[in-house]
Design an enzyme around this catalytic site. Structure first.
Site, PDB file in Angstrom:
ATOM      1  N   ARG A  60       0.581  -0.757  -0.249  1.00 21.88           N
ATOM      2  CA  ARG A  60       0.010   0.066  -0.164  1.00 21.88           C
ATOM      3  C   ARG A  60       1.198   1.638   0.587  1.00 21.88           C
ATOM      4  NH1 ARG A  60      -4.525  -2.520  -1.595  1.00 21.88           N
ATOM      5  NH2 ARG A  60      -5.917  -3.429  -0.440  1.00 21.88           N
ATOM      6  N   ASP A 150      -2.136  -5.743 -11.494  1.00 18.58           N
ATOM      7  CA  ASP A 150      -3.011  -6.991  -9.999  1.00 18.58           C
ATOM      8  C   ASP A 150      -4.165  -5.768 -10.097  1.00 18.58           C
ATOM      9  OD1 ASP A 150      -3.974  -8.979  -8.983  1.00 18.58           O
ATOM     10  OD2 ASP A 150      -3.364  -7.735  -6.784  1.00 18.58           O
ATOM     11  N   HIS A 177      -3.560 -10.483 -13.779  1.00 16.25           N
ATOM     12  CA  HIS A 177      -5.093 -10.676 -13.283  1.00 16.25           C
ATOM     13  C   HIS A 177      -6.213 -10.850 -13.683  1.00 16.25           C
ATOM     14  CE1 HIS A 177      -7.884  -9.118 -10.091  1.00 16.25           C
ATOM     15  NE2 HIS A 177      -8.601  -8.489 -11.307  1.00 16.25           N
ATOM     16  N   ASP A 303      -1.671 -12.224  -1.671  1.00 17.56           N
ATOM     17  CA  ASP A 303      -2.472 -11.835  -2.804  1.00 17.56           C
ATOM     18  C   ASP A 303      -2.814 -10.945  -0.897  1.00 17.56           C
ATOM     19  OD1 ASP A 303      -3.746  -9.473  -3.698  1.00 17.56           O
ATOM     20  OD2 ASP A 303      -5.372 -11.425  -4.350  1.00 17.56           O
ATOM     21  N   HIS A 307      -7.072  -3.842   4.485  1.00 13.49           N
ATOM     22  CA  HIS A 307      -7.674  -2.275   3.942  1.00 13.49           C
ATOM     23  C   HIS A 307      -8.087  -2.351   5.259  1.00 13.49           C
ATOM     24  CE1 HIS A 307      -8.533  -2.589  -0.068  1.00 13.49           C
ATOM     25  NE2 HIS A 307      -9.214  -4.147   0.404  1.00 13.49           N
TER      26      HIS A 307
END
Length: 428
Positions: A60, A150, A177, A303, A307
């Site tokens: 991120r 992705d 992806h 993956d 969040h």
């Protein structure tokens, strides 16, 4: 330079052996080893593996430090037994230039919990219209070899062909992806009986399978390497198996959550189960496990998609897609593959360390546990069983689908080039 003697560890799940680390290197592997002044770790039958390598992590940073940073993400990686992770390009700004990938790489170097290898974007801004600076990213200090949009599919066949041709020149790989966007407009979960009963927009398996079929044919035509991200359906397995039988240079990954969870979980309407690609059916889960066991699927990749709370604690339709996975991946693989007899620990080392390191060209990682090799190692208490408590995660985010679930195995120690990053389950 410090010495560490790991005594009585089951190397790759085999007979107990001693492993001596001297500085950054494994000095010896055998029985009855001793070393004056060495720190002794009584492994007590725990399993010793080469440090895990994740080819698919979302850190991120830059841009979404509210959900994860390179520091917190690599701390989570070390907690899960990882010594190297590949950071996806969907940051803000997007990692589509040499400058951004070098920033991410240097942050990994500074923090030191695991090696961070940036993945470069295939297209500028992940917009699918113009190739990004693939050559410049490869030639940068980060030495990028894996490229992916992705989060989005490179759905234009001409752009995908050009990307495959470009990376072929320096032995790179395009990680796709696989999601045909026109077939997944408004999709919320796997298309099937459950989506029909819940009234949620369906995400058909063919949206993944059609892109994989196209891309393996493009890879064959160009003579280049393609990697399939988070493969999730039985049909996708068959396409990859067919492609490999033709000698096409394709590799594929499966996530831990696609090995364990099904679309039945969505009946709770809990957004923690909302993920891209979506959780599939029991039939798909069975096919994925079998394909990982027989080598059709090459690797396990997390993956890891952190969040913040507000992006998941909302109604299903508004929730972000993704799950954290670095700190639970090995436990899920033990539950689904080892404890079921589908893989032994040597197979786990192959799928979670050696093969991902080979695909991503992670120098010094995924190496055998033998004298002269870099001391990138993880020690696992495979007899442990306990409930997952996200409050104890090192990740900045808590969006795990396993909260309160009992899982086997616990990483007790991780060493990065002989330096302990995790000791007795606690970060150093």
């Amino acid at each position: 330079m410090s010495k560490i003697l790991i005594r009585g560890a089951k190397v790759l799940g085999g007979e107990p052996q001693d492993v001596l680390i001297d500085g950054e290197t494994i000095a010896a592997v055998g029985t009855g080893l001793s070393a004056e002044g060495a720190e002794v770790i009584e492994a007590g039958g725990k399993v010793l593996l080469p440090g895990l390598v994740d080819l698919h992590t979302h850190l991120r940073e830059p841009g979404r430090e509210d959900s994860e940073t390179v520091l917190t993400g690599t701390r989570a990686a070390a907690s899960g037994g990882y010594t190297a992770v590949f950071a996806m390009a969907n940051t803000f700004p997007v990692a589509d230039t040499a400058g951004v990938v070098e920033q991410v790489w240097r942050l990994g170097q500074e923090h030191g919990y695991c090696d961070v290898q940036p993945i470069g974007a295939v297209t500028v801004g992940l917009e699918g219209r113009k190739l990004a600076e693939l050559g410049a990213m490869h030639e940068s200090a980060a030495g990028v070899t894996v490229f992916s949009d992705d989060g989005k599919c490179v759905d234009d066949a001409v752009i995908m062909r050009r990307a495959l041709e470009y990376v072929k020149a320096f032995g790179g790989v395009v990680a796709q992806h696989a999601q045909e966007p026109r077939l997944t407009e408004g999709a919320q979960m796997n298309e099937g009986i459950v989506s029909a009963e819940l009234g949620l927009g369906g995400w058909p398996a063919v949206a993944e399978e059609s892109v994989i079929a196209r891309d393996v044919l493009l890879a064959e035509h160009v003579g280049s390497r393609v990697h399939i991200c988070h493969l999730s359906t039985a049909g996708s397995v068959e396409i990859v198996r067919w492609a490999k039988s033709r000698g096409i240079d394709v590799t594929a990954e499966v996530t831990p959550h696609h090995l364990l969870l099904t679309d039945e979980m969505v009946r709770t309407y809990n957004p923690v189960y909302k993920v891209n690609p979506p959780l599939r059916t029991e039939r798909d889960v069975h096919a994925l496990r079998e394909a990982l066991a027989d080598g059709t699927i090459d690797i396990v990749a997390t993956d890891h998609a952190p969040h913040p709370h507000e992006d998941k604690d909302c109604e299903w339709a508004a929730a972000a897609m993704g799950m954290v996975g670095l700190e639970t991946a090995l436990s899920v693989v033990q539950e689904t593959m080892v404890d079921t007899g589908l893989l032994d620990w040597a197979g786990v080392a192959d799928r979670m360390s050696s093969k991902p390191a080979q695909i991503g060209q992670a120098t010094g990682h995924g190496r055998p546990v033998s004298a002269g090799e870099p001391a990138n190692l993880t020690l696992v208490d495979t007899a442990y069983r306990g409930q997952v408590d996200p409050a104890g995660f090192a990740s900045r985010s808590r969006n795990t689908p396993y909260e309160g679930r009992e899982l086997p195995g616990r990483v007790t120690h991780t060493w990065l080039r002989g330096k302990a990053t995790l000791v007795d389950g606690k970060l150093t």
